[in-house]
Design an enzyme around this catalytic site. Structure first.
Site, PDB file in Angstrom:
ATOM      1  N   ARG A 206      13.562  72.561  -8.519  1.00 22.05           N
ATOM      2  CA  ARG A 206      13.641  72.905  -7.112  1.00 22.05           C
ATOM      3  C   ARG A 206      14.368  71.786  -6.379  1.00 22.05           C
ATOM      4  O   ARG A 206      14.628  70.717  -6.951  1.00 22.05           O
ATOM      5  CB  ARG A 206      12.258  73.118  -6.518  1.00 22.05           C
ATOM      6  CG  ARG A 206      11.309  71.934  -6.656  1.00 22.05           C
ATOM      7  CD  ARG A 206       9.872  72.331  -6.351  1.00 22.05           C
ATOM      8  NE  ARG A 206       8.947  71.209  -6.439  1.00 22.05           N
ATOM      9  CZ  ARG A 206       7.627  71.322  -6.377  1.00 22.05           C
ATOM     10  NH1 ARG A 206       7.081  72.517  -6.226  1.00 22.05           N
ATOM     11  NH2 ARG A 206       6.849  70.255  -6.450  1.00 22.05           N
ATOM     12  N   TRP A 219      29.286  66.385 -10.210  1.00 19.76           N
ATOM     13  CA  TRP A 219      30.048  67.622 -10.385  1.00 19.76           C
ATOM     14  C   TRP A 219      31.545  67.395 -10.241  1.00 19.76           C
ATOM     15  O   TRP A 219      32.347  68.064 -10.913  1.00 19.76           O
ATOM     16  CB  TRP A 219      29.557  68.667  -9.393  1.00 19.76           C
ATOM     17  CG  TRP A 219      28.204  69.186  -9.768  1.00 19.76           C
ATOM     18  CD1 TRP A 219      27.016  68.946  -9.145  1.00 19.76           C
ATOM     19  CD2 TRP A 219      27.898  70.013 -10.900  1.00 19.76           C
ATOM     20  NE1 TRP A 219      25.987  69.574  -9.815  1.00 19.76           N
ATOM     21  CE2 TRP A 219      26.494  70.237 -10.889  1.00 19.76           C
ATOM     22  CE3 TRP A 219      28.658  70.589 -11.911  1.00 19.76           C
ATOM     23  CZ2 TRP A 219      25.860  71.013 -11.864  1.00 19.76           C
ATOM     24  CZ3 TRP A 219      28.030  71.362 -12.885  1.00 19.76           C
ATOM     25  CH2 TRP A 219      26.645  71.566 -12.854  1.00 19.76           C
ATOM     26  N   SER A 261      31.098  76.689 -14.390  1.00 16.85           N
ATOM     27  CA  SER A 261      30.931  77.156 -13.013  1.00 16.85           C
ATOM     28  C   SER A 261      29.675  78.011 -12.877  1.00 16.85           C
ATOM     29  O   SER A 261      28.938  77.902 -11.897  1.00 16.85           O
ATOM     30  CB  SER A 261      32.169  77.963 -12.587  1.00 16.85           C
ATOM     31  OG  SER A 261      31.976  78.549 -11.317  1.00 16.85           O
ATOM     32  N   CYS A 404      18.337  61.478 -10.055  1.00 16.15           N
ATOM     33  CA  CYS A 404      17.024  62.073  -9.786  1.00 16.15           C
ATOM     34  C   CYS A 404      16.443  62.544 -11.106  1.00 16.15           C
ATOM     35  O   CYS A 404      17.067  63.350 -11.814  1.00 16.15           O
ATOM     36  CB  CYS A 404      17.189  63.238  -8.813  1.00 16.15           C
ATOM     37  SG  CYS A 404      15.812  64.405  -8.763  1.00 16.15           S
ATOM     38  N   CYS A 407      16.012  66.335 -11.419  1.00 16.42           N
ATOM     39  CA  CYS A 407      17.330  66.968 -11.540  1.00 16.42           C
ATOM     40  C   CYS A 407      17.933  66.689 -12.912  1.00 16.42           C
ATOM     41  O   CYS A 407      18.555  67.565 -13.521  1.00 16.42           O
ATOM     42  CB  CYS A 407      18.262  66.456 -10.452  1.00 16.42           C
ATOM     43  SG  CYS A 407      17.594  66.568  -8.774  1.00 16.42           S
TER      44      CYS A 407
END
Length: 498
Positions: A206, A219, A261, A404, A407
């Site tokens: 989340r 990214w 993607s 993170c 993450c």
């Protein structure tokens, strides 16, 4: 007169220059996390999300129904089983590409690890049931049987020295590592000394508040340095390949870009659907409340915010879903033979039945991705396949640069899941000369040559579950948009937006 004309020409020149400068600033200044304006059309995210996906024979509507009705409920139940709950990962690896100490300080970025003793079945061989007997151990003196107990055995005539020196054992280990590297699309860190078990149910994916330059750099590096590109991208802040340029790329390079993607899109959908809406409590008792954030979803995918690319990114989510589902279908007979051991016979049998049920549904899908059309063309295709694999390995390493922990956990898991799917689809060890003509499944041959590590199996199913949930969550955002449109609310377009 000439002077007036000269002044007018000068003014016109200045106007053109200012307009040109504004266009350049807008393009260069674009970033997926910087636009704050509201989209002009609340329906725009889904207006183009229909019909054919391209590069395959399937369409969006077919996948929506198949996933939301048949696959999603089964997957949600399956990944809650003990076998799939616990994922072993090393979150302490240093970033191999740049020095970056940008760590997320928010408490929501941290994860709760669990001791290996708390993992069901660990003490009875949880980790070892997927370990092949390596040449190093196979030919040691301790591994050889005692032929002297055979009365008919003449030690002098039948003696064969089956031991191998330490130096030779080391070399054989290097051979195996090299052979494995030729087939694997990801590195594996579950055997690292710093690897720990994580209960995925206690650490859901989340939005944690992790953003800014450190997050954007991940990214940008993936797209700009590790994705195939038809031409150099002049805009550093918009690193994506425009859909109009994908036609200038060969199928293999196009599939690679669309898979990455699609993975990125899936992660963004998760963050929008489980967004940190607000914090409650105070001090050490502070907790957050998560839920769907429609405005954030529109900001990330509305065409007016993404140079028209948002709907295409959503289509790429469906594309990578097809790719991973095809890998599960291809490896289905092998996966149905797995034990899914946790030490609880009842739980293990339920897991095997759930796997069988899910795979039977996946086999029934009429339009699977066709990987056999890729990497055909001799030495040039073989070279492209190596480049394809190396690009993906770099992306899996970039996940160690995420600041993170939560993450990073889900980034590494979903990357490994996609890498495992690519391994099944494009590794020669998983190719069969006699596939099932009806379902294209891979017959079970020599299991030891096709064996997946436990972490690969866990990552494969959990990654596919993440994609499945993303597609299901799109329906939630559709419903929210319909409700919004039924109200007498008018959104004002930002000045200069389209």
């Amino acid at each position: 007169m000439a002077k007036v004309a000269s002044e007018m020409a000068y003014r016109n020149y200045c106007v053109v220059f200012i307009i040109f400068a504004l266009v350049i600033v807008q393009a260069v200044g674009y970033d997926t996390e910087l636009y704050e304006t509201k989209p002009c059309d609340s329906n725009a995210c889904f207006d183009e999300l229909h019909g054919s996906l391209g590069d395959c024979s399937c369409n969006v509507d077919t996948i929506d129904y198949f996933n939301n009705v048949k696959v999603f409920p089964r997957l949600q139940s399956l990944v809650r089983k003990d076998y799939f709950r616990f994922y072993k990962v090393n979150l302490k690896k240093e970033c191999p590409f740049w020095a970056d100490d940008s760590k997320c300080a928010m408490r929501y970025c941290h994860i709760k690890t669990c001791s290996k003793e708390s993992v069901p079945g660990y003490e009875n061989g949880y980790e070892n049931d997927h370990l092949d007997e390596t040449p190093v151990t196979k030919y040691t003196k301790e591994a050889q049987g005692n032929c002297g107990t055979d009365a008919d055995h003449d030690h002098d005539l039948g003696y064969l020295n089956m031991t191998i020196s330490a130096a030779s054992q080391h070399e054989i280990a290097k051979w195996k590592a090299y052979d494995d590297a030729l087939e694997n699309f990801c590195g594996y860190d579950d055997k690292d000394v710093d690897a720990e078990y994580v209960d995925l149910l206690l650490n859901p994916e989340r939005f944690t508040g992790y953003k800014g330059p450190s997050a954007n750099r991940i990214w940008k590096s993936i797209y700009q340095e590790n994705c195939f590109r038809p031409k150099p991208n002049p805009y550093s802040s918009f690193p994506f390949v425009m859909t109009s340029d994908l036609g200038n790329m060969c199928l293999e390079k196009r599939v690679f870009y669309r898979a990455i993607s699609g993975l990125h899109t899936s992660i963004n959908v998760h963050l929008c659907s489980k967004y940190l809406l607000f914090e409650k409590g105070a001090g050490f008792t502070t907790d957050g409340e998560w839920g769907p954030n429609l405005e954030e979803f529109q900001r990330r995918f509305d065409p007016s915010q993404t140079f028209g690319e948002g709907p295409n990114w959503l289509k790429n989510l469906y594309f990578v879903y097809l790719l991973e589902m095809r890998a599960l279908a291809k490896a289905g007979p092998y996966l149905e033979k797995e034990e899914y051991y946790t030490g609880n016979p009842t739980e293990d049998e339920e897991t095997r039945q759930a796997i069988h049920n899910l795979l039977s549904v996946i086999y029934s899908f009429p339009d699977h991705f066709n990987e056999s059309s890729m990497f055909n063309g001799g030495s040039q295709a073989a070279k492209l396949k190596v480049e394809f694999r190396e690009h993906f390995r770099n992306i899996s390493r970039i996940m160690d640069c995420v600041g993170c922990d939560k993450c990073k956990l889900w980034g590494k898991l979903q990357t490994q899941g996609l890498g495992t799917a690519l391994k099944i689809l494009f590794s020669s060890k998983w190719n069969s000369p006699e596939p099932d003509p009806n379902q294209g499944k891979l017959p079970v041959r020599h299991k030891s040559h096709e064996r997946l590590q436990r972490t690969e199996v866990v990552a494969l199913f959990n990654a596919f579950s993440r994609l499945s949930e993303s597609i299901r969550q799109l329906e939630q955002f559709r419903v929210m948009l319909r409700s919004l449109n039924e109200k007498p609310v008018f959104l004002t377009c930002a000045k200069g937006s389209t």
